[in-house]
Design a protein around this motif. Structure first.
Motif, PDB file in Angstrom:
ATOM      1  N   GLU A  11       0.830  -1.202   0.000  1.00 45.78           N
ATOM      2  CA  GLU A  11       0.000   0.000   0.000  1.00 45.78           C
ATOM      3  C   GLU A  11       0.866   1.255   0.000  1.00 45.78           C
ATOM      4  O   GLU A  11       1.948   1.278   0.596  1.00 45.78           O
ATOM      5  N   ILE A  12       0.427   2.283  -0.693  1.00 48.55           N
ATOM      6  CA  ILE A  12       1.170   3.546  -0.719  1.00 48.55           C
ATOM      7  C   ILE A  12       0.877   4.292   0.573  1.00 48.55           C
ATOM      8  O   ILE A  12      -0.284   4.615   0.855  1.00 48.55           O
ATOM      9  N   PRO A  13       1.899   4.578   1.386  1.00 43.92           N
ATOM     10  CA  PRO A  13       1.644   5.254   2.666  1.00 43.92           C
ATOM     11  C   PRO A  13       1.197   6.691   2.469  1.00 43.92           C
ATOM     12  O   PRO A  13       1.460   7.320   1.441  1.00 43.92           O
ATOM     13  N   ASN A  14       0.525   7.229   3.492  1.00 42.30           N
ATOM     14  CA  ASN A  14      -0.042   8.578   3.400  1.00 42.30           C
ATOM     15  C   ASN A  14       1.010   9.639   3.134  1.00 42.30           C
ATOM     16  O   ASN A  14       0.766  10.598   2.401  1.00 42.30           O
ATOM     17  N   ARG A  15       2.215   9.461   3.712  1.00 44.48           N
ATOM     18  CA  ARG A  15       3.245  10.484   3.525  1.00 44.48           C
ATOM     19  C   ARG A  15       3.638  10.601   2.058  1.00 44.48           C
ATOM     20  O   ARG A  15       4.014  11.677   1.598  1.00 44.48           O
ATOM     21  N   LEU A  16       3.555   9.493   1.291  1.00 45.38           N
ATOM     22  CA  LEU A  16       3.855   9.561  -0.125  1.00 45.38           C
ATOM     23  C   LEU A  16       2.657  10.065  -0.918  1.00 45.38           C
ATOM     24  O   LEU A  16       2.809  10.745  -1.927  1.00 45.38           O
ATOM     25  N   ARG A  17       1.461   9.747  -0.470  1.00 48.16           N
ATOM     26  CA  ARG A  17       0.259  10.208  -1.167  1.00 48.16           C
ATOM     27  C   ARG A  17       0.182  11.735  -1.177  1.00 48.16           C
ATOM     28  O   ARG A  17      -0.231  12.335  -2.160  1.00 48.16           O
ATOM     29  N   GLU A  18       0.578  12.340  -0.074  1.00 42.79           N
ATOM     30  CA  GLU A  18       0.561  13.806  -0.013  1.00 42.79           C
ATOM     31  C   GLU A  18       1.504  14.403  -1.043  1.00 42.79           C
ATOM     32  O   GLU A  18       1.173  15.378  -1.729  1.00 42.79           O
ATOM     33  N   GLY A  19       2.711  13.816  -1.154  1.00 45.26           N
ATOM     34  CA  GLY A  19       3.660  14.314  -2.134  1.00 45.26           C
ATOM     35  C   GLY A  19       3.172  14.103  -3.553  1.00 45.26           C
ATOM     36  O   GLY A  19       3.315  14.979  -4.414  1.00 45.26           O
ATOM     37  N   MET A  20       2.558  12.957  -3.819  1.00 42.78           N
ATOM     38  CA  MET A  20       2.050  12.680  -5.156  1.00 42.78           C
ATOM     39  C   MET A  20       0.906  13.610  -5.525  1.00 42.78           C
ATOM     40  O   MET A  20       0.768  14.018  -6.686  1.00 42.78           O
ATOM     41  N   ALA A  21       0.077  13.973  -4.544  1.00 43.12           N
ATOM     42  CA  ALA A  21      -1.001  14.920  -4.813  1.00 43.12           C
ATOM     43  C   ALA A  21      -0.434  16.281  -5.223  1.00 43.12           C
ATOM     44  O   ALA A  21      -0.915  16.924  -6.167  1.00 43.12           O
ATOM     45  N   ARG A  22       0.615  16.712  -4.524  1.00 42.67           N
ATOM     46  CA  ARG A  22       1.251  17.997  -4.879  1.00 42.67           C
ATOM     47  C   ARG A  22       1.900  17.904  -6.263  1.00 42.67           C
ATOM     48  O   ARG A  22       1.871  18.866  -7.031  1.00 42.67           O
ATOM     49  N   GLN A  23       2.510  16.755  -6.551  1.00 43.66           N
ATOM     50  CA  GLN A  23       3.130  16.590  -7.868  1.00 43.66           C
ATOM     51  C   GLN A  23       2.098  16.733  -8.977  1.00 43.66           C
ATOM     52  O   GLN A  23       2.327  17.425  -9.979  1.00 43.66           O
ATOM     53  N   ALA A  24       0.970  16.068  -8.816  1.00 41.92           N
ATOM     54  CA  ALA A  24      -0.063  16.110  -9.851  1.00 41.92           C
ATOM     55  C   ALA A  24      -0.530  17.535 -10.084  1.00 41.92           C
ATOM     56  O   ALA A  24      -0.727  17.965 -11.228  1.00 41.92           O
ATOM     57  N   GLU A  25      -0.695  18.287  -9.008  1.00 35.90           N
ATOM     58  CA  GLU A  25      -1.142  19.677  -9.142  1.00 35.90           C
ATOM     59  C   GLU A  25      -0.063  20.540  -9.780  1.00 35.90           C
ATOM     60  O   GLU A  25      -0.328  21.348 -10.666  1.00 35.90           O
ATOM     61  N   ALA A  26       1.190  20.345  -9.348  1.00 38.21           N
ATOM     62  CA  ALA A  26       2.277  21.195  -9.842  1.00 38.21           C
ATOM     63  C   ALA A  26       2.548  20.973 -11.323  1.00 38.21           C
ATOM     64  O   ALA A  26       2.921  21.896 -12.039  1.00 38.21           O
ATOM     65  N   PHE A  27       2.368  19.742 -11.798  1.00 39.27           N
ATOM     66  CA  PHE A  27       2.694  19.413 -13.184  1.00 39.27           C
ATOM     67  C   PHE A  27       1.477  19.406 -14.106  1.00 39.27           C
ATOM     68  O   PHE A  27       1.611  19.081 -15.279  1.00 39.27           O
ATOM     69  N   SER A  28       0.316  19.780 -13.607  1.00 45.28           N
ATOM     70  CA  SER A  28      -0.903  19.637 -14.405  1.00 45.28           C
ATOM     71  C   SER A  28      -0.853  20.433 -15.703  1.00 45.28           C
ATOM     72  O   SER A  28      -1.433  20.020 -16.713  1.00 45.28           O
ATOM     73  N   GLU A  29      -0.161  21.570 -15.713  1.00 51.01           N
ATOM     74  CA  GLU A  29      -0.104  22.393 -16.924  1.00 51.01           C
ATOM     75  C   GLU A  29       1.042  21.988 -17.844  1.00 51.01           C
ATOM     76  O   GLU A  29       1.115  22.448 -18.983  1.00 51.01           O
ATOM     77  N   VAL A  30       1.929  21.119 -17.356  1.00 56.88           N
ATOM     78  CA  VAL A  30       3.077  20.697 -18.158  1.00 56.88           C
ATOM     79  C   VAL A  30       2.766  19.425 -18.922  1.00 56.88           C
ATOM     80  O   VAL A  30       2.975  19.319 -20.124  1.00 56.88           O
ATOM     81  N   SER A  31       2.243  18.442 -18.202  1.00 57.55           N
ATOM     82  CA  SER A  31       2.099  17.123 -18.800  1.00 57.55           C
ATOM     83  C   SER A  31       0.661  16.727 -19.067  1.00 57.55           C
ATOM     84  O   SER A  31       0.409  15.736 -19.733  1.00 57.55           O
ATOM     85  N   GLY A  32      -0.296  17.511 -18.559  1.00 57.77           N
ATOM     86  CA  GLY A  32      -1.683  17.153 -18.739  1.00 57.77           C
ATOM     87  C   GLY A  32      -2.096  16.035 -17.814  1.00 57.77           C
ATOM     88  O   GLY A  32      -2.937  16.212 -16.953  1.00 57.77           O
ATOM     89  N   GLN A  33      -1.493  14.868 -17.953  1.00 57.58           N
ATOM     90  CA  GLN A  33      -1.844  13.721 -17.123  1.00 57.58           C
ATOM     91  C   GLN A  33      -0.586  13.006 -16.668  1.00 57.58           C
ATOM     92  O   GLN A  33       0.095  12.371 -17.462  1.00 57.58           O
TER      93      GLN A  33
END
Length: 374
Positions: A11-33
């Motif tokens: 399972e992906i631990p919560n501490r990594l999920r938080e970082g991944m959520a920020r990554q998705a938001e930060a890169f949303s305009e660069v990579s789309g998905q």
């Protein structure tokens, strides 16, 4: 510029999920998905849940954030394209990853998959606990993304080092024995390889080197009498049998109780990346040790010091935490002295037409909880 992260474990631990959520938001305009490349450790590798259950959990978390979730096990053939044609053996690559998953080596799977992803597709890959500062929005115009390749260079006062460095001499396909290369200390928690550039060549070289190192570890372990391979590299497979003494490098990697166990994955990954850089930056003869000094500023971005188990990469406004690190409780108070007392990591000591991964797949494949985060 594609972006994403690689997870190998349960399972992906919560501490990594938080970082991944920020990554998705930060890169949303660069990579789309962004893409989550998931290598679940299912019950077939000693995990507590099935591959299907873990993949469902990953999708439930990541897809609402905008991630495309890809099952690594269903795309080994595609990822094997990072290897040169004469070594492109998806079964053997899967053998290596399966063996690591059974032996607490999920982080090595993550490292190898990362090199393959960047070698095949290019883009940006961050560890799950590499978090952009709140509100960060990348545009794709950042200087770090315009380079062929960018990796973190560890400042001299950081507390984790991987030394000494040994390189593959690509000219004759063997390992040279000059293990005291003077080179920047680098890590791989954030990597960018511009598609179609030398950066992808570097990552393909790193993927090849890591593949080669497993082959050499197996051969050395057999020569030392530590293991009999049930199916070995000469058959195009990587299936070790029972280890006798765990005295070889491969044996130590299979034994989580060995004091060197925690250091071998980092050495494998970082030395393989050095090899990829050396292969590209020294095309015109001479030893692969000879990465020109002027090339390093083009390849690396300096990080800040490790303070309170955090490191920063100012060029990308990133913070990397070491909570839950695979090295927790194993760090040396003086890592340079530790490595000075160790012999260099030296494993030599004494196809078809792949297609891009499916967008979403719910069928089964293969798979663990990561013992370490960089």
């Amino acid at each position: 510029m594609h972006s994403g992260t690689v997870w190998a474990g349960e399972e992906i631990p919560n501490r990594l999920r938080e970082g991944m959520a920020r990554q998705a938001e930060a890169f949303s305009e660069v990579s789309g998905q962004p893409t989550l490349w998931a290598a679940p450790r299912g019950t077939e590798w000693g995990g507590s849940r099935s591959t299907e259950e873990l993949m469902d959990s990953y999708r439930a978390f990541a897809e609402p954030l905008g991630y495309r979730v890809v099952n690594v096990w269903e795309n080994v053939e595609y990822l094997s394209q990072a290897l040169p044609a004469e070594k492109r053996n998806p079964q053997m690559l899967m053998d290596m990853w399966s063996w690591d998953m059974r032996n607490g080596g999920q982080i090595s799977v993550k490292d190898s998959v990362s090199y393959c992803v960047l070698g095949v597709e290019g883009g940006v890959l961050l560890d799950g606990n590499a978090s952009p500062a709140p509100g960060t929005k990348y545009t794709g115009a950042e200087e770090a993304f315009q380079r062929d390749v960018t990796i973190p260079m560890i400042d001299s006062d950081a507390s984790i080092y991987y030394t000494p460095v040994d390189h593959v001499t690509y000219g004759d396909g063997g390992m040279n024995d000059d293990n005291d290369a003077v080179a920047p200390q680098i890590d791989i928690w954030a990597m960018a390889a511009r598609p179609g550039s030398e950066g992808q060549e570097i990552m393909r070289g790193a993927a090849e080197s890591m593949f080669d190192r497993y082959v050499k570890m197996a051969q050395a372990s057999v020569a030392e009498g530590d293991v009999v391979m049930l199916h070995g590299p000469e058959e195009g497979r990587f299936v070790p049998g029972e280890f006798r003494t765990n005295s070889s490098v491969l044996g130590k990697k299979a034994n989580v109780d060995d004091p060197e166990w925690a250091f071998i994955p980092g050495e494998l990954a970082v030395h393989s990346l050095y090899d990829g850089i050396a292969k590209v930056d020294n095309r015109h003869g001479g030893s692969a040790m000879g990465v020109p000094d002027e090339a390093w500023p083009l390849r690396t971005s300096p990080t800040g010091p490790l303070v309170d188990r955090q490191r920063t990469l100012p060029a990308l406004n990133l913070t990397k935490t070491y909570e839950g690190s695979w090295k927790q409780g194993r760090e040396q108070s003086n890592p340079l002295a530790y490595y000075a007392s160790m012999s260099a990591f030296d494993p030599n000591r004494t196809s078809t037409s792949p297609t891009a991964p499916a967008q979403i797949s719910r069928s089964s494949s293969s798979s663990q909880g990561s013992r370490r985060s960089r």
